[in-house]
Design an enzyme around this catalytic site. Sequence first.
Site, mmCIF file in Angstrom:
data_model
loop_
_atom_site.group_PDB
_atom_site.id
_atom_site.type_symbol
_atom_site.label_atom_id
_atom_site.label_comp_id
_atom_site.label_asym_id
_atom_site.label_seq_id
_atom_site.Cartn_x
_atom_site.Cartn_y
_atom_site.Cartn_z
ATOM 1 N N ASP A 73 127.618 -8.382 84.159
ATOM 2 C CA ASP A 73 128.832 -8.428 83.336
ATOM 3 C C ASP A 73 128.557 -9.451 82.162
ATOM 4 O OD1 ASP A 73 129.333 -10.453 84.893
ATOM 5 O OD2 ASP A 73 131.335 -10.076 85.360
ATOM 6 N N SER A 74 127.415 -10.513 82.422
ATOM 7 C CA SER A 74 126.843 -11.332 81.486
ATOM 8 C C SER A 74 126.338 -10.252 80.150
ATOM 9 C CB SER A 74 125.345 -11.802 81.826
ATOM 10 O OG SER A 74 124.464 -10.776 82.223
ATOM 11 N N ASP A 112 127.872 -4.926 87.822
ATOM 12 C CA ASP A 112 128.618 -5.836 88.191
ATOM 13 C C ASP A 112 129.953 -5.001 88.164
ATOM 14 O OD1 ASP A 112 128.142 -8.340 88.929
ATOM 15 O OD2 ASP A 112 127.470 -9.092 86.936
ATOM 16 N N GLU A 211 124.830 -18.892 92.566
ATOM 17 C CA GLU A 211 124.644 -19.621 91.191
ATOM 18 C C GLU A 211 125.022 -21.205 91.277
ATOM 19 O OE1 GLU A 211 126.085 -17.038 88.135
ATOM 20 O OE2 GLU A 211 125.864 -18.619 86.560
HETATM 21 O O1 KIV Z 1 126.185 -11.061 85.094
HETATM 22 C C1 KIV Z 1 125.353 -11.667 85.471
HETATM 23 O O2 KIV Z 1 123.920 -11.539 84.806
HETATM 24 C C2 KIV Z 1 125.051 -12.307 86.634
HETATM 25 C C3 KIV Z 1 123.749 -13.180 87.094
HETATM 26 C C4 KIV Z 1 123.708 -14.278 86.300
HETATM 27 C C5 KIV Z 1 123.617 -13.112 88.423
HETATM 28 O O3 KIV Z 1 126.012 -12.264 87.528
#
Ligand code: KIV
Length: 294
Positions: A73-74, A112, A211
């Site tokens: 969800d990044s 995610d 993280e």
């Molecule tokens: O959303 C994402 O990219 C993540 C990574 C930083 C592990 O959760």
Amino acid sequence: MNASPLQPAQAQGTGRDQDGTVLYGGITNRRVTVRDLAKAKQHGERWAMLTAYDALTAGVFDEAGIPVLLVGDSAGNCHLGYETTVPVTMDQMVMLSAAVVRGTKRALVVADLPFGSYQESPAQAMHNAARLLKEAGVQAVKLEGGERSARSIELLVEAGIPVMAHIGLTPQSVHAFGGYPVQGRGDEAAHRLLRDAKAVQQAGAFAVVLEAVPAELAAQVTAQLAIPTVGIGAGVDTDAQVLVWTDFAGMTAGRVPKFVKQYANLRAVLGDAAREFAADVQSGAFPGPEHSFS
Ligand code: KIV
């Protein structure tokens, strides 16, 4: 597969034969599975995970042999222009995840569950995880939280959905954290992190992202868990490492977090190409006769 994603040089040093259970130098004719990742931990083979948000980049990483791709969800802040991951919706995650699945043949694709799509109840988590499997075709989901998410993880795993957990700095809680501070510093916080790690393992998660936690603590957690740990800002001793692709490839504007290593400078490369194209158009150098029909 049209490319040989797995370079012999990468397989060397693992000290194991090429029996198909090796992530680098093994499996080429099917997708990586959560069982392969469990075996990698047993064999002491480290692996890399990258985020991907579209078919094109996912295909590049798949051909390069990255065994696990995360539709994070990044995407909110790295792809869709939001400031944080908080606004990302289920419909957006389904669309991005389906593109990543279409662009890949070998990688295990993990998507995610975005903020607000699983915190209400295990039933809500089940409903939305099922959407990601059925509508997007991903093979696993990821959700944030340790003890607080254990019941949801249990339900998903019982229903046959592989779950990657995410503890330490959980970006969906950015407003509660008041930013993105390192987690697990001090005895009490370290014990809490260890409890969270054991809770998600007990609930059935196949792996856990750690993280922004001190390297020594991440090493302790990794040694105490049977499931693989995936570090980001967690030092070198986790079983796997993940980076956000726009950070690792140098696409991100401005400062990147301390834990990011930039392996390319794509922002400069693309910017230069765009400026050269514009200059060619202005001067009449493009299109040339070789680009024109007679
Ligand atoms: O959303 C994402 O990219 C993540 C990574 C930083 C592990 O959760």
